[in-house]
Design an enzyme around this catalytic site. Sequence first.
Site: not given
Ligand code: NAD
Ligand code: G6P
Ligand code: MN
Length: 440
Positions: A93, A147, A169-170, A200, A263
Amino acid sequence: MKKFSIAVAGGGSTFTPGIVLMLLENLDKFPIRQIKFYDNDAERQEVIAKACDIIIKEKAPDINFVYTTDPETAFTDVDFVMAHIRVGKYAMREKDEKIPLRHGVLGQETCGPGGISYGMRSIGGVIELVDYMEKYSPNAWMLNYSNPAAIVAEATRRLRPNSKILNICDMPIGIEIRMAEMLGLKSRKDMVIRYFGLNHFGWWTDIRDKEGNDLMPALREKVAKIGYNVEIEGENTEASWNDTFTKARDVFAIDPTTMPNTYLKYYFFPDYVVEHSDPNHTRANEVMEGREKFVFGECRAIAEKGTAKDSKLHVDDHASYIVDLARAIAYDTKERMLLIVENDGAISNFDPTAMVEVPCIVGSNGPEKIVQGKIPQFQKGLMEQQVSVEKLVVEAWIEGSYQKLWQAITLSRTVPSASVAKAILDDLIEANKDFWPVLK
Ligand code: NAD
Ligand code: G6P
Ligand code: MN
């Protein structure tokens, strides 16, 4: 009452403890018999898992808890897969954010070249999860919030069109919580909304209370002054997020007939975003120093003490939409929710094959889209450009095409020229060699 078995993919995520606490808080609404964590990083997952094991034993000892890196163990006998993986983790990232900045282009997790770079890593990871789920628990549903959701959703549409995957998405939920606060409502669920866009990249067009009264005029007055920057009880919003919520005021000014997703700031004010970025310290650094350090520190402390009694880990209330979604499928609740689904006429003057974010009624057979009708020229033009970026990324991944990925980056509103796009692409290829398919 049936009790459900849940697999959490991305067990090592910083969001996992908050989601587990949220699930435990909602057991009366959504009973659970088993929780399994799956991750491909055993060491990272173990820190979170050891703490969650203690939390679950203290709060709901009947739940069977398992954590593993073995797909068969993780995906066998599950009803729902809650997926939040980050392929390449925060180290990548950070590169997604810093490489474009070196070329004077904004660096963001899901928008612009950073989001494209992340998308090229995520597609394979999420498809692999879908395949594991279908192999070991063919009746299960995947609730995916990995994401960049727009690109991931397009990839699953192309590559696994019949899979039971719901992309959500949240961000709209977080914004609606702020709108409800500004309107003096108890809950965002007191609002009935219409919305259209891409993930987004969307707009609210109508917001009413349950009696049908139009809440947009009152909201307009507020958003024109403060954007969405309002205090939320129990939430300690970081400075960079508060900037984004304030900037929504300027985004709103471009089309005051609608309410924007935050976004959009990256697409309308990329110059402002670059000026306000530190190329040596981006959001990835903030998250590593903040959320990651806090969550992993608390988890290690729980394991050391053998109890979670005085832990500062908190329920992720935001994440209760995940329970709403699971309940909608499990109990056919017909909940109205925003999901990322194939357009197929929901926006009548837009590509039927686009993955769009629109309100859906969710029941046991999945989502039914609510038609949003025709959208205005301004948003249509923007969305056609952006959806083409997302489709080109997926085509580039499938075909291994350098040309298409160059076109995708060139087409992003955040990038000034094809030559800048090429320079960024070449740096991203180098940085992503362990993750991307080889491009020819
Ligand atoms: P993070 O890095 O703390 O956690 C992600 C985990 O995924 C890690 O432990 C990593 O080892 C694991 N991982 C990576 N590739 C993998 C694979 N191929 N198979 C199994 N495990 C795998 O990240 P985070 O900040 O906690 O975010 C997690 C995800 O949630 C991200 O994709 C983030 O963008 C997403 N997210 C989405 C929303 C939304 O609105 N859709 C909101 C918040 C977070
Ligand atoms: C929001 C979006 C997610 C994104 C996150 C990033 O929740 O909907 O898609 O991953 O923000 O937050 P962060 O705290 O990791 O920058
Ligand atoms: Mn999102």
